[in-house]
Design a protein around this motif. Sequence first.
Motif, PDB file in Angstrom:
ATOM      1  N   ARG A 146      61.940  28.744  32.609  1.00 31.72           N
ATOM      2  CA  ARG A 146      60.669  29.077  32.703  1.00 31.72           C
ATOM      3  C   ARG A 146      59.944  28.979  34.029  1.00 31.72           C
ATOM      4  O   ARG A 146      60.348  28.399  34.749  1.00 31.72           O
ATOM      5  CB  ARG A 146      59.952  27.938  31.765  1.00 31.72           C
ATOM      6  N   VAL A 147      59.099  30.028  34.137  1.00 31.54           N
ATOM      7  CA  VAL A 147      58.621  30.268  35.585  1.00 31.54           C
ATOM      8  C   VAL A 147      57.105  30.339  35.496  1.00 31.54           C
ATOM      9  O   VAL A 147      56.753  31.460  34.407  1.00 31.54           O
ATOM     10  CB  VAL A 147      59.094  31.213  36.440  1.00 31.54           C
ATOM     11  N   GLY A 148      56.084  30.080  36.276  1.00 36.37           N
ATOM     12  CA  GLY A 148      54.749  30.416  36.117  1.00 36.37           C
ATOM     13  C   GLY A 148      54.231  30.951  37.402  1.00 36.37           C
ATOM     14  O   GLY A 148      54.540  30.432  38.402  1.00 36.37           O
ATOM     15  N   VAL A 149      53.261  31.865  37.351  1.00 36.99           N
ATOM     16  CA  VAL A 149      52.743  32.656  38.392  1.00 36.99           C
ATOM     17  C   VAL A 149      51.495  32.266  38.591  1.00 36.99           C
ATOM     18  O   VAL A 149      50.573  32.575  37.612  1.00 36.99           O
ATOM     19  CB  VAL A 149      53.323  33.961  38.517  1.00 36.99           C
ATOM     20  N   TYR A 150      50.752  32.012  39.501  1.00 38.83           N
ATOM     21  CA  TYR A 150      49.443  31.862  40.032  1.00 38.83           C
ATOM     22  C   TYR A 150      48.884  33.125  40.485  1.00 38.83           C
ATOM     23  O   TYR A 150      49.414  33.731  41.539  1.00 38.83           O
ATOM     24  CB  TYR A 150      49.116  30.728  40.780  1.00 38.83           C
ATOM     25  N   ARG A 151      47.579  33.574  40.032  1.00 39.32           N
ATOM     26  CA  ARG A 151      46.979  34.756  40.283  1.00 39.32           C
ATOM     27  C   ARG A 151      45.467  34.360  40.708  1.00 39.32           C
ATOM     28  O   ARG A 151      44.797  33.723  39.756  1.00 39.32           O
ATOM     29  CB  ARG A 151      47.030  35.986  39.549  1.00 39.32           C
TER      30      ARG A 151
END
Length: 337
Positions: A110-115
């Motif tokens: 699992r990976v989360g990306v911030y924008r």
Amino acid sequence: MTALARLDDEKRELLARTLCSGASRDEMELFFSVCDRTGLDPFARQIYAVKRWDSRAGREVMQTQVSIDGFRLVAQRSGEYAGQTSVAFCGTDGQWTDVWLHDEPPAAARVGVYRKGFVEAVTAVALFREYAQRKKDGSLSGMWPKMPSVMIAKCAEALALRKAFPAELSGLYTAEEMGQQDNPPAAPPIVVQALPAPVEAATLPQDAQAVADAPKPVRKRKAAQEATAAAPVASAAPAAPAPADSYPDEYEGLFLIRHVVRRPGKPVAVQAAGEHGTAWIAATVPEYADLCEQAIDSELRLDIARVGNSLTIMRVIRTASASAPVPVATDADELPF
């Protein structure tokens, strides 16, 4: 100015001869267009063209793939990339951890990306069984057996980046995501399927001229009877010949699939040997015909019924391990339907 915009004609020809060798003119123009849109450099291996077999086209076609570094670069150039969460892994117990220390591969990553402008991170989960690249014997191939956690982490990161930046990365995939496309097909599943509506059974052994006039299945219950020798088929069959097999009008049992004969405009003919001898059985449902062809020289459990004067497969109840189909030369005029 993008990396591709700086390529002169000489460098484009070099790219066509080396990294994109074998691509057609149209495929090359498509590849150049994607390079131009993303601003990625093919000589830096940020983006590249690969050939993969397309079963629908019946040939190898070019596909554009982007490295995980290329994904990161596109996100950074957008000016809205704000970092990522650390990778998390979990096993079949569903417990997440920051580092994978087990010998067996993780079940998921699992990976989360911030924008910028988003309230929280865009998170993506990649399942190992869906992305792992395998050989014909089912074992892992490429880098998957050596670095399983790294490979599935790349898949999760690519998923998250594409979700966070759909305009920039739409339609683009990494090699780690696409490796599973080359996996061998899975074994045929267990099939338990009811007979289609009577309209489907119109093109049956008698080759009825009209669907509305086709005979409907005769579903009489009879006790199993001892096998008797099949009566020889006359060279000039009457308009309504008697059954040329020893099977009841309704029967369920194991059959050894011997031959499968396909004929344009007619039902598929399956020669099978069972409790009451060898018989030709009509397969009017395409899925049933495919299963029989895959099971040549192995056994299938079939539910058959007599439609008119010929046997027809009503359903395939269980499949067994099948060997590769063996072509058979059969004179179509010798078949009973």
